[in-house]
Design a protein around this motif. Structure first.
Motif, PDB file in Angstrom:
ATOM      1  N   ARG A  38     -19.625   4.173  23.618  1.00  0.00           N
ATOM      2  CA  ARG A  38     -20.165   5.586  23.517  1.00  0.00           C
ATOM      3  C   ARG A  38     -21.681   5.378  23.521  1.00  0.00           C
ATOM      4  O   ARG A  38     -22.270   4.388  22.951  1.00  0.00           O
ATOM      5  CB  ARG A  38     -19.740   6.466  22.593  1.00  0.00           C
ATOM      6  CG  ARG A  38     -20.042   6.167  21.231  1.00  0.00           C
ATOM      7  CD  ARG A  38     -19.226   6.496  20.138  1.00  0.00           C
ATOM      8  NE  ARG A  38     -17.995   5.954  19.928  1.00  0.00           N
ATOM      9  CZ  ARG A  38     -17.168   6.166  19.217  1.00  0.00           C
ATOM     10  NH1 ARG A  38     -17.202   7.104  18.503  1.00  0.00           N
ATOM     11  NH2 ARG A  38     -15.772   5.566  19.049  1.00  0.00           N
ATOM     12  N   PRO A  39     -22.448   6.348  23.542  1.00  0.00           N
ATOM     13  CA  PRO A  39     -23.977   6.199  23.131  1.00  0.00           C
ATOM     14  C   PRO A  39     -24.127   5.926  21.744  1.00  0.00           C
ATOM     15  O   PRO A  39     -23.388   6.588  21.173  1.00  0.00           O
ATOM     16  CB  PRO A  39     -24.633   7.693  23.832  1.00  0.00           C
ATOM     17  CG  PRO A  39     -23.842   8.092  24.728  1.00  0.00           C
ATOM     18  CD  PRO A  39     -22.327   7.575  24.353  1.00  0.00           C
ATOM     19  N   ARG A  81     -28.903   5.191  24.421  1.00  0.00           N
ATOM     20  CA  ARG A  81     -28.657   6.831  24.791  1.00  0.00           C
ATOM     21  C   ARG A  81     -28.075   6.939  25.909  1.00  0.00           C
ATOM     22  O   ARG A  81     -27.282   8.117  26.087  1.00  0.00           O
ATOM     23  CB  ARG A  81     -29.812   7.473  24.401  1.00  0.00           C
ATOM     24  CG  ARG A  81     -30.629   7.580  23.398  1.00  0.00           C
ATOM     25  CD  ARG A  81     -29.727   8.429  22.220  1.00  0.00           C
ATOM     26  NE  ARG A  81     -29.269   7.545  21.334  1.00  0.00           N
ATOM     27  CZ  ARG A  81     -28.176   8.161  20.265  1.00  0.00           C
ATOM     28  NH1 ARG A  81     -27.902   9.262  20.595  1.00  0.00           N
ATOM     29  NH2 ARG A  81     -27.308   7.294  19.599  1.00  0.00           N
ATOM     30  N   GLN A  82     -28.236   6.358  26.995  1.00  0.00           N
ATOM     31  CA  GLN A  82     -27.571   6.544  28.273  1.00  0.00           C
ATOM     32  C   GLN A  82     -26.851   5.305  28.631  1.00  0.00           C
ATOM     33  O   GLN A  82     -27.263   4.240  28.923  1.00  0.00           O
ATOM     34  CB  GLN A  82     -28.570   6.996  29.141  1.00  0.00           C
ATOM     35  CG  GLN A  82     -27.940   7.574  30.551  1.00  0.00           C
ATOM     36  CD  GLN A  82     -29.119   8.004  31.577  1.00  0.00           C
ATOM     37  OE1 GLN A  82     -30.251   8.110  31.073  1.00  0.00           O
ATOM     38  NE2 GLN A  82     -28.742   8.405  32.653  1.00  0.00           N
ATOM     39  N   ASN A 120     -16.599   3.059  28.234  1.00  0.00           N
ATOM     40  CA  ASN A 120     -16.659   4.457  28.260  1.00  0.00           C
ATOM     41  C   ASN A 120     -15.973   5.181  29.483  1.00  0.00           C
ATOM     42  O   ASN A 120     -16.118   6.256  29.669  1.00  0.00           O
ATOM     43  CB  ASN A 120     -18.260   4.991  28.261  1.00  0.00           C
ATOM     44  CG  ASN A 120     -18.832   4.364  29.368  1.00  0.00           C
ATOM     45  OD1 ASN A 120     -18.741   3.098  29.901  1.00  0.00           O
ATOM     46  ND2 ASN A 120     -19.766   5.238  29.872  1.00  0.00           N
TER      47      ASN A 120
END
Length: 340
Positions: free
Chosen positions: A115-116, A168-169, A132
């Motif tokens: 996950r981020p 974050r991505q 993910n």
């Protein structure tokens, strides 16, 4: 039925402890912690030694170069790793054995993300497990660093031996660099990762208990060891109860592998690791707050593992979902999907 470790399992656990005493003694831990101020270098020689000892290939079949053991044995080994505060993405590399070339032998360093958020040892990684998606993908960092292939911002880590990067991505399921591998599935690997992280927390909780008891026996106050005082005895007894309850839960979950048992094990092991480290620090008094004591390293590492793979909120929701009425209305369901 006798759930106690058998002779072979006890020998495996003792062998791992002796290996870590020889290859990662306290002096090496302190060097790693002190080097943080100039940026700790990843110890690839130690990583290869762990691979040669079979830490990462433990559960591979013998025909694939492994020991053919199971999750209960892996839990015992990771307990010892947690006790010694062994640094590095141990869980991710262990899970990657058989799917990422070189992971089983310790020739490759593999980190993971589901996950981020925070990713450990990204710059040192040769590959990243991407969990993910339902399928498992591997992002190779060949020809560059992990941070170049999976952009992440370096952040100050609470644990001086664990560099962290804020990602974050995450990439989509199919990219030019990420390749799907024939793994059991991301849900299964996330579940195993949560349990192995709980085993490390258990090892840390057991070690801080030992440190507290040793100090209580040797520290003299008012002409007698502080271990003779009832308040100190109660503190140590509470630490023992936490560690043993967590031990029973973690070992049981390694046999059942159900979502509820793993979530309970993670909650109990997290609680034992953090609270035992705090109590150990309190028992050491002013000494406990000094940089030269190891107890603060256990506390910081246990804080870091709290949110790794399954945080308290997610674990509690898994357990709540198993109640007769299910999770509360409007609360997201974070259950692991059951595996046939």
């Amino acid at each position: 039925m006798d759930f106690r470790p058998d002779d072979d399992q006890r020998a495996l656990k003792a062998g791992m402890r002796e290996l870590l005493k020889a290859r990662f003694p306290r002096e090496r831990l302190r060097e790693a912690a002190d080097a943080d101020r100039s940026g700790p270098a990843f110890d690839r020689a130690l990583w290869r030694a762990l691979g040669e000892a079979g830490l990462f290939s433990l559960r591979l079949s013998e025909k694939d170069g492994g020991a053919g053991l199971g999750l209960p044995e892996a839990v015992l080994v990771f307990e010892e790793a947690g006790r010694a505060l062994l640094p590095g993405p141990l869980v991710a590399t262990h899970l990657a054995a058989g799917y990422v070339p070189g992971a089983a032998e310790g020739a490759a360093v593999v980190t993971a993300v589901d996950r981020p958020g925070m990713v450990e040892h990204l710059d040192a990684s040769d590959a990243v497990l991407l969990l993910n998606h339902p399928g498992v993908h591997v992002l190779s960092t060949a020809g560059g660093t992990g941070r170049e292939k999976l952009p992440g911002r370096p952040v100050r880590s609470v644990d001086p031996t664990t560099p962290l990067y804020d990602v974050r991505q995450l990439p989509p399921a199919v990219t030019d660099h990420a390749m799907q591998v024939a793994a059991p599935g991301a849900d299964r690997l996330r579940r195993e990762a949560a349990l192995l992280t709980a085993a490390q927390q258990l090892g840390s909780a057991s070690r801080t208990l030992e440190m507290a008891v040793d100090h209580a026996r040797t520290r003299i106050q008012f002409g007698r060891p502080i271990g003779t005082f009832q308040a100190v005895q109660h503190l140590c007894a509470q630490m023992l109860v936490r560690a043993e309850i967590a031990r029973s839960s973690v070992h049981a979950a390694s046999l059942t592998m159900t979502a509820c048992d793993i979530s309970a094990a993670k909650l109990l092991a997290d609680d034992a690791a953090v609270r035992n480290a705090r109590d150990c620090l309190q028992l050491h008094g002013g000494l406990g707050f000094s940089w030269d004591m190891d107890v603060h390293l256990h506390l910081k590492r246990s804080w870091l593992r709290l949110e790794q793979w399954q945080g308290a909120y997610e674990a509690e929701e898994v357990l709540a979902a198993a109640l007769p009425n299910g999770p509360a209305e409007g609360v997201p369901d974070h259950r692991f999907r059951e595996i046939d």
